[in-house]
Design a protein around this motif. Structure first.
Motif, mmCIF file in Angstrom:
data_model
loop_
_atom_site.group_PDB
_atom_site.id
_atom_site.type_symbol
_atom_site.label_atom_id
_atom_site.label_comp_id
_atom_site.label_asym_id
_atom_site.label_seq_id
_atom_site.Cartn_x
_atom_site.Cartn_y
_atom_site.Cartn_z
ATOM 1 N N TYR A 32 0.863 -1.181 0.000
ATOM 2 C CA TYR A 32 0.000 0.000 0.000
ATOM 3 C C TYR A 32 0.903 1.235 0.000
ATOM 4 O O TYR A 32 1.678 1.447 0.938
ATOM 5 C CB TYR A 32 -0.895 0.038 1.248
ATOM 6 C CG TYR A 32 -1.940 -1.053 1.268
ATOM 7 C CD1 TYR A 32 -3.145 -0.897 0.581
ATOM 8 C CD2 TYR A 32 -1.722 -2.238 1.956
ATOM 9 C CE1 TYR A 32 -4.106 -1.907 0.590
ATOM 10 C CE2 TYR A 32 -2.671 -3.249 1.969
ATOM 11 C CZ TYR A 32 -3.859 -3.072 1.279
ATOM 12 O OH TYR A 32 -4.799 -4.068 1.287
ATOM 13 N N ASN A 33 0.815 2.013 -1.065
ATOM 14 C CA ASN A 33 1.608 3.248 -1.140
ATOM 15 C C ASN A 33 3.084 2.999 -0.860
ATOM 16 O O ASN A 33 3.715 3.684 -0.054
ATOM 17 C CB ASN A 33 1.040 4.308 -0.183
ATOM 18 C CG ASN A 33 -0.378 4.688 -0.556
ATOM 19 O OD1 ASN A 33 -0.691 4.888 -1.722
ATOM 20 N ND2 ASN A 33 -1.255 4.777 0.438
ATOM 21 N N PHE A 34 3.612 1.960 -1.522
ATOM 22 C CA PHE A 34 5.030 1.604 -1.513
ATOM 23 C C PHE A 34 5.491 0.913 -0.238
ATOM 24 O O PHE A 34 6.681 0.628 -0.088
ATOM 25 C CB PHE A 34 5.931 2.818 -1.791
ATOM 26 C CG PHE A 34 5.484 3.637 -2.963
ATOM 27 C CD1 PHE A 34 5.405 3.080 -4.240
ATOM 28 C CD2 PHE A 34 5.114 4.953 -2.816
ATOM 29 C CE1 PHE A 34 4.980 3.815 -5.330
ATOM 30 C CE2 PHE A 34 4.679 5.708 -3.898
ATOM 31 C CZ PHE A 34 4.610 5.139 -5.167
ATOM 32 N N SER A 35 4.583 0.620 0.708
ATOM 33 C CA SER A 35 4.997 -0.041 1.941
ATOM 34 C C SER A 35 3.879 -0.964 2.414
ATOM 35 O O SER A 35 3.079 -1.439 1.611
ATOM 36 C CB SER A 35 5.358 1.003 3.001
ATOM 37 O OG SER A 35 5.951 0.384 4.127
ATOM 38 N N VAL A 36 3.815 -1.219 3.721
ATOM 39 C CA VAL A 36 2.848 -2.160 4.263
ATOM 40 C C VAL A 36 1.561 -1.432 4.663
ATOM 41 O O VAL A 36 1.520 -0.203 4.733
ATOM 42 C CB VAL A 36 3.430 -2.894 5.488
ATOM 43 C CG1 VAL A 36 4.672 -3.675 5.096
ATOM 44 C CG2 VAL A 36 3.732 -1.926 6.634
ATOM 45 N N SER A 37 0.529 -2.203 4.946
ATOM 46 C CA SER A 37 -0.722 -1.623 5.422
ATOM 47 C C SER A 37 -0.528 -1.053 6.827
ATOM 48 O O SER A 37 0.357 -1.472 7.580
ATOM 49 C CB SER A 37 -1.825 -2.685 5.455
ATOM 50 O OG SER A 37 -1.537 -3.670 6.434
ATOM 51 N N SER A 38 -1.381 -0.099 7.189
ATOM 52 C CA SER A 38 -1.277 0.482 8.529
ATOM 53 C C SER A 38 -1.589 -0.559 9.600
ATOM 54 O O SER A 38 -1.063 -0.491 10.718
ATOM 55 C CB SER A 38 -2.220 1.680 8.670
ATOM 56 O OG SER A 38 -3.568 1.287 8.529
ATOM 57 N N GLY B 112 13.781 -3.022 -12.116
ATOM 58 C CA GLY B 112 13.366 -1.970 -13.028
ATOM 59 C C GLY B 112 13.301 -0.596 -12.387
ATOM 60 O O GLY B 112 13.749 -0.395 -11.256
ATOM 61 N N PRO B 113 12.713 0.374 -13.077
ATOM 62 C CA PRO B 113 12.751 1.771 -12.630
ATOM 63 C C PRO B 113 12.020 2.038 -11.323
ATOM 64 O O PRO B 113 12.314 3.020 -10.638
ATOM 65 C CB PRO B 113 12.091 2.529 -13.793
ATOM 66 C CG PRO B 113 11.285 1.505 -14.526
ATOM 67 C CD PRO B 113 12.054 0.231 -14.395
ATOM 68 N N ALA B 114 11.060 1.187 -10.956
ATOM 69 C CA ALA B 114 10.305 1.425 -9.720
ATOM 70 C C ALA B 114 10.953 0.799 -8.491
ATOM 71 O O ALA B 114 10.457 0.968 -7.376
ATOM 72 C CB ALA B 114 8.881 0.895 -9.862
ATOM 73 N N LYS B 115 12.069 0.115 -8.674
ATOM 74 C CA LYS B 115 12.715 -0.559 -7.541
ATOM 75 C C LYS B 115 13.089 0.423 -6.434
ATOM 76 O O LYS B 115 13.028 0.088 -5.251
ATOM 77 C CB LYS B 115 13.965 -1.314 -8.017
ATOM 78 C CG LYS B 115 14.636 -2.147 -6.927
ATOM 79 C CD LYS B 115 15.774 -2.975 -7.489
ATOM 80 C CE LYS B 115 16.504 -3.730 -6.387
ATOM 81 N NZ LYS B 115 15.617 -4.665 -5.660
ATOM 82 N N SER B 116 13.447 1.648 -6.808
ATOM 83 C CA SER B 116 13.844 2.635 -5.798
ATOM 84 C C SER B 116 12.677 3.041 -4.891
ATOM 85 O O SER B 116 12.885 3.637 -3.827
ATOM 86 C CB SER B 116 14.418 3.882 -6.475
ATOM 87 O OG SER B 116 13.436 4.514 -7.286
ATOM 88 N N MET B 117 11.443 2.725 -5.308
ATOM 89 C CA MET B 117 10.271 3.063 -4.500
ATOM 90 C C MET B 117 9.786 1.892 -3.646
ATOM 91 O O MET B 117 8.721 1.970 -3.027
ATOM 92 C CB MET B 117 9.133 3.551 -5.401
ATOM 93 C CG MET B 117 9.431 4.868 -6.101
ATOM 94 S SD MET B 117 8.019 5.516 -7.035
ATOM 95 C CE MET B 117 8.001 4.381 -8.436
ATOM 96 N N ASP B 118 10.558 0.819 -3.624
ATOM 97 C CA ASP B 118 10.179 -0.345 -2.836
ATOM 98 C C ASP B 118 10.619 -0.152 -1.381
ATOM 99 O O ASP B 118 11.737 -0.464 -1.005
ATOM 100 C CB ASP B 118 10.812 -1.616 -3.411
ATOM 101 C CG ASP B 118 10.417 -2.860 -2.636
ATOM 102 O OD1 ASP B 118 9.599 -2.741 -1.698
ATOM 103 O OD2 ASP B 118 10.927 -3.948 -2.963
ATOM 104 N N PHE B 119 9.719 0.396 -0.575
ATOM 105 C CA PHE B 119 9.941 0.493 0.868
ATOM 106 C C PHE B 119 9.141 -0.591 1.583
ATOM 107 O O PHE B 119 8.901 -0.512 2.784
ATOM 108 C CB PHE B 119 9.508 1.876 1.371
ATOM 109 C CG PHE B 119 10.169 2.998 0.634
ATOM 110 C CD1 PHE B 119 11.499 3.320 0.869
ATOM 111 C CD2 PHE B 119 9.473 3.715 -0.330
ATOM 112 C CE1 PHE B 119 12.111 4.354 0.175
ATOM 113 C CE2 PHE B 119 10.086 4.744 -1.032
ATOM 114 C CZ PHE B 119 11.400 5.065 -0.781
ATOM 115 N N HIS B 120 8.793 -1.601 0.839
ATOM 116 C CA HIS B 120 7.918 -2.692 1.250
ATOM 117 C C HIS B 120 8.776 -3.854 1.747
ATOM 118 O O HIS B 120 8.840 -4.120 2.960
ATOM 119 C CB HIS B 120 7.071 -3.082 0.027
ATOM 120 C CG HIS B 120 5.976 -4.045 0.296
ATOM 121 N ND1 HIS B 120 5.538 -4.918 -0.677
ATOM 122 C CD2 HIS B 120 5.213 -4.297 1.380
ATOM 123 C CE1 HIS B 120 4.544 -5.641 -0.201
ATOM 124 N NE2 HIS B 120 4.332 -5.285 1.054
#
Length: 204
Positions: free
Chosen positions: A97-103, A148-156
């Motif tokens: 959810y939004n690059f990370s885990v659920s609340s 790929g290009p979105a890997k930098s947004m993986d805070f998951h």
């Protein structure tokens, strides 16, 4: 006989890919290990409350010094820690959810990351106390973040590896199901790959 802690953190009760895949994994697991006991923890059906000032105060008050109100405040957290410590294997459904885990999953983590119970501070730094357990994490993601290009947004994955490792859970296998918002063909391909991975994991 082993104990499996099955945690679902998807906010969706219907149509959830992560719920579907953890269920498939555990069905195959039980076919191989029918004596194992599965403990269910559904963070959508029974959400864990977010931390409050009162909770934090109770956490950091020695057990023998807590008031009756403080003892009641920490009871759920103590139960969640005991549930985690009693498990031999953890199977976690963790959609992005939004690059990370659920609340709700973050709240669960906040309740089980407890100084003196699941980690401790030493002269050389913090040490995780939840050791000797295997963790399988099934993710579901609309895009592709493992490469790929979105890997930098993986805070998951990075967050889960860091925080679970902090309390001692370092033997983690991630099973990513990605590209779920990229069309029917991408969904079918992702599910095929994940199901193949499930078969290989259960057979190992």
């Amino acid at each position: 006989m082993a104990t499996i802690l099955h945690i679902n953190s998807s906010v969706r009760n219907t149509g959830s890919i992560s719920r579907q895949l953890t269920a498939e994994f555990l069905s195959k697991w039980q076919a191989v290990q029918p004596a194992d006991m599965i403990v269910e923890r559904d963070l959508a059906a029974n959400p864990v409350p977010h931390l409050t000032e009162q909770m934090m105060g109770a956490f950091f008050t020695p057990a023998e010094q807590r008031s009756p109100e403080q003892a009641q405040t920490v009871q759920l957290s103590d139960d969640l820690v005991a549930e985690l410590l009693s498990a031999d294997t953890i199977v976690l459904g963790a959609p992005m959810y939004n690059f990370s885990v659920s609340s709700t999953l973050k709240a669960w983590i906040d309740h089980v990351a407890r100084a003196g119970l699941t980690f401790k501070y030493t002269e050389t730094g913090p040490v995780g106390m939840v050791q000797g357990k295997k963790v399988y994490i099934f993710t579901s993601r609309g895009g592709v973040y493992s490469q790929g290009p979105a890997k930098s947004m993986d805070f998951h994955e990075t967050y889960l590896r860091a925080v679970l490792g902090f309390i001692g859970l370092t033997d983690i296998t991630f099973i990513h199901t990605e590209g779920l918002a990229m069309g029917d063909a991408a969904v079918a391909d992702a599910l095929t790959q994940t199901r193949q991975a499930i078969g290989e994991l259960v057979a190992a």
